[in-house]
Motif scaffolding. Structure first.
Motif, PDB file in Angstrom:
ATOM      1  N   LYS A   1       0.826  -1.207  -0.012  1.00  0.00           N
ATOM      2  CA  LYS A   1       0.191  -0.076  -0.031  1.00  0.00           C
ATOM      3  C   LYS A   1       1.007   1.220  -0.082  1.00  0.00           C
ATOM      4  O   LYS A   1       2.087   1.215   0.798  1.00  0.00           O
ATOM      5  CB  LYS A   1      -0.984  -0.098   1.186  1.00  0.00           C
ATOM      6  CG  LYS A   1      -1.897  -1.110   1.282  1.00  0.00           C
ATOM      7  CD  LYS A   1      -2.749  -0.990   2.467  1.00  0.00           C
ATOM      8  CE  LYS A   1      -3.830  -2.256   2.365  1.00  0.00           C
ATOM      9  NZ  LYS A   1      -4.614  -2.155   3.843  1.00  0.00           N
ATOM     10  N   GLY A   2       0.778   2.338  -0.748  1.00  0.00           N
ATOM     11  CA  GLY A   2       1.193   3.600  -0.934  1.00  0.00           C
ATOM     12  C   GLY A   2       2.414   3.188  -1.489  1.00  0.00           C
ATOM     13  O   GLY A   2       2.822   2.293  -2.127  1.00  0.00           O
ATOM     14  N   SER A   3       3.071   4.365  -1.358  1.00  0.00           N
ATOM     15  CA  SER A   3       4.527   4.393  -2.139  1.00  0.00           C
ATOM     16  C   SER A   3       5.948   4.476  -1.486  1.00  0.00           C
ATOM     17  O   SER A   3       6.964   4.391  -1.822  1.00  0.00           O
ATOM     18  CB  SER A   3       4.773   5.655  -3.024  1.00  0.00           C
ATOM     19  OG  SER A   3       4.591   6.682  -2.222  1.00  0.00           O
ATOM     20  N   SER A   4       5.622   4.346  -0.147  1.00  0.00           N
ATOM     21  CA  SER A   4       6.719   4.286   0.683  1.00  0.00           C
ATOM     22  C   SER A   4       7.356   3.016   0.667  1.00  0.00           C
ATOM     23  O   SER A   4       6.896   1.897   0.672  1.00  0.00           O
ATOM     24  CB  SER A   4       6.274   4.492   2.348  1.00  0.00           C
ATOM     25  OG  SER A   4       7.405   4.195   3.035  1.00  0.00           O
ATOM     26  N   VAL A   5       9.110   3.242   0.807  1.00  0.00           N
ATOM     27  CA  VAL A   5       9.706   1.904   0.739  1.00  0.00           C
ATOM     28  C   VAL A   5      10.423   1.707   2.162  1.00  0.00           C
ATOM     29  O   VAL A   5      11.263   0.943   2.192  1.00  0.00           O
ATOM     30  CB  VAL A   5      10.646   1.784  -0.187  1.00  0.00           C
ATOM     31  CG1 VAL A   5       9.963   1.666  -1.662  1.00  0.00           C
ATOM     32  CG2 VAL A   5      11.714   3.267  -0.391  1.00  0.00           C
ATOM     33  N   ILE A   6       9.904   2.603   3.194  1.00  0.00           N
ATOM     34  CA  ILE A   6      10.348   2.251   4.560  1.00  0.00           C
ATOM     35  C   ILE A   6       9.050   1.797   5.340  1.00  0.00           C
ATOM     36  O   ILE A   6       8.311   2.320   5.681  1.00  0.00           O
ATOM     37  CB  ILE A   6      10.970   3.780   5.162  1.00  0.00           C
ATOM     38  CG1 ILE A   6      12.035   4.150   4.215  1.00  0.00           C
ATOM     39  CG2 ILE A   6      11.241   3.505   6.452  1.00  0.00           C
ATOM     40  CD1 ILE A   6      12.348   5.715   4.698  1.00  0.00           C
ATOM     41  N   GLY A   7       9.222   0.313   5.693  1.00  0.00           N
ATOM     42  CA  GLY A   7       8.117  -0.285   6.369  1.00  0.00           C
ATOM     43  C   GLY A   7       8.241  -0.027   8.034  1.00  0.00           C
ATOM     44  O   GLY A   7       9.160   0.327   8.381  1.00  0.00           O
ATOM     45  N   ARG A   8       7.132   0.072   8.450  1.00  0.00           N
ATOM     46  CA  ARG A   8       6.654   0.352   9.826  1.00  0.00           C
ATOM     47  C   ARG A   8       6.602  -0.693  10.723  1.00  0.00           C
ATOM     48  O   ARG A   8       6.364  -0.653  11.978  1.00  0.00           O
ATOM     49  CB  ARG A   8       5.582   1.453   9.896  1.00  0.00           C
ATOM     50  CG  ARG A   8       5.948   2.780   9.105  1.00  0.00           C
ATOM     51  CD  ARG A   8       6.815   3.671   9.717  1.00  0.00           C
ATOM     52  NE  ARG A   8       6.229   4.160  11.016  1.00  0.00           N
ATOM     53  CZ  ARG A   8       6.776   5.010  11.928  1.00  0.00           C
ATOM     54  NH1 ARG A   8       8.117   5.198  11.736  1.00  0.00           N
ATOM     55  NH2 ARG A   8       6.292   5.461  13.034  1.00  0.00           N
TER      56      ARG A   8
ATOM     57  N   GLY B   1      10.297  -5.235   0.843  1.00  0.00           N
ATOM     58  CA  GLY B   1      11.738  -5.994   0.227  1.00  0.00           C
ATOM     59  C   GLY B   1      11.264  -6.825  -0.602  1.00  0.00           C
ATOM     60  O   GLY B   1      12.244  -7.101  -1.488  1.00  0.00           O
ATOM     61  N   VAL B   2      10.365  -7.948  -0.537  1.00  0.00           N
ATOM     62  CA  VAL B   2      10.329  -8.834  -1.686  1.00  0.00           C
ATOM     63  C   VAL B   2       9.652  -8.301  -2.849  1.00  0.00           C
ATOM     64  O   VAL B   2      10.069  -8.501  -3.910  1.00  0.00           O
ATOM     65  CB  VAL B   2       9.468  -9.910  -0.990  1.00  0.00           C
ATOM     66  CG1 VAL B   2       9.031 -10.794  -2.027  1.00  0.00           C
ATOM     67  CG2 VAL B   2       9.958 -10.782  -0.026  1.00  0.00           C
ATOM     68  N   PHE B   3       8.651  -7.549  -2.827  1.00  0.00           N
ATOM     69  CA  PHE B   3       7.940  -6.955  -3.803  1.00  0.00           C
ATOM     70  C   PHE B   3       8.681  -5.866  -4.814  1.00  0.00           C
ATOM     71  O   PHE B   3       9.038  -6.112  -6.012  1.00  0.00           O
ATOM     72  CB  PHE B   3       6.602  -6.403  -3.307  1.00  0.00           C
ATOM     73  CG  PHE B   3       5.873  -6.064  -4.594  1.00  0.00           C
ATOM     74  CD1 PHE B   3       4.927  -6.622  -5.210  1.00  0.00           C
ATOM     75  CD2 PHE B   3       5.814  -4.467  -5.338  1.00  0.00           C
ATOM     76  CE1 PHE B   3       4.238  -6.394  -6.556  1.00  0.00           C
ATOM     77  CE2 PHE B   3       5.049  -4.097  -6.262  1.00  0.00           C
ATOM     78  CZ  PHE B   3       4.277  -5.136  -6.924  1.00  0.00           C
TER      79      PHE B   3
END
Length: 259
Positions: free
Chosen positions: A178-185, A194-196
């Motif tokens: 979901k969304g465009s962030s590549v920093i997971g919370r 990481g996988v996608f």
């Protein structure tokens, strides 16, 4: 009608063609121990649900990357349909295009069929990306010759390795983050990113390098169950055809029928 059967490492796809139209499409898990009788019971029920008589099937063609499955599929064809099946790449349906690599005999049937279908249906210089147990990248020139490619672990294999080799990481479903962030919370979000996105970056990077090496305008054709999922998040694909491999079987069988 033509019954086209594509045997992969994870699934077997049965597709019923009436001319070039797909009348039915069914999927079953690959298991080389499954007998011809078991295939017949399963397939007969599915045909009946579609209102199709077994006698309507006049030709059968198989492709397989699982050699142990071939005998039982032959039993299915001969015992229940009274048909001598065609095996893609053999006899009258031998590959009819140039395989310009060091070991032509090692090219898998699924990859060869993708070459045939892509050249017939799209044409020109192409890169075909097939999302399966492994993800394959095929370079095909404007004459339809196979020039080589790349084999990478499929995204589910990558995820299985990640989960299987760690003690605390949970199993997650593959989907677009979901969304465009590549920093997971949280942990699951971080795994999915990481996988996608890691897989998208790998595909984009490899395709860019292949295009640079080919040195001519190239169309990128994608097939396999995950093609549509990735297409939502990247613009690298020019054509999406989930049925490319089985369409290759139909094209090959029809060519043999006109000889």
């Amino acid at each position: 009608m033509l019954l086209a059967v594509d045997v992969g490492n994870t699934n077997i796809v049965f597709a019923l063609f009436d001319g070039s139209e797909i009348r039915g499409r069914w999927r079953i898990a690959s298991d080389p121990r499954r007998t011809g009788d078991e295939y017949a019971t399963w397939l007969t029920q599915l045909l009946a649900m579609e209102g199709i008589e077994r006698s309507a099937i006049k030709r059968i063609i198989y492709s397989s990357v699982v050699p142990r499955a071939e005998h039982n599929l032959s039993v299915l064809a001969k015992k229940y349909f009274d048909i001598d099946p065609l095996f893609a790449g053999q006899g009258e349906v031998a590959w009819d295009f140039e395989i310009d690599v060091e070991q032509p005999h090692t090219l898998g049937a699924d990859r060869a069929l993708n070459c045939i279908a892509a050249h017939e249906l799209v044409g020109g210089d192409m890169i075909v990306v097939d999302f399966g147990t492994a993800t394959k990248f095929e370079a095909i020139d404007y004459n339809g010759a196979y020039k080589g490619g790349i084999i990478a672990p499929g995204i589910n294999l990558s995820l299985d390795a990640l989960v299987g080799k760690t003690a605390k990481l949970p199993r997650i479903a593959i989907r677009a983050p979901k969304g465009s962030s590549v920093i997971g919370r949280n942990t699951e979000e971080q795994m999915l990113i990481g996988v996608f996105w890691g897989y998208v970056a790998m595909m984009e990077g490899l395709i860019d390098r292949m295009k640079a090496q080919i040195g001519r305008p190239v169309k990128v054709v994608a097939t396999g169950g995950l093609a549509i999922l990735f297409d939502e998040k990247t613009d690298i694909f020019d054509v999406i055809d989930a049925d490319l491999t089985i369409r290759g079987l139909q094209i090959l069988a029809d060519r043999a029928g006109t000889q």
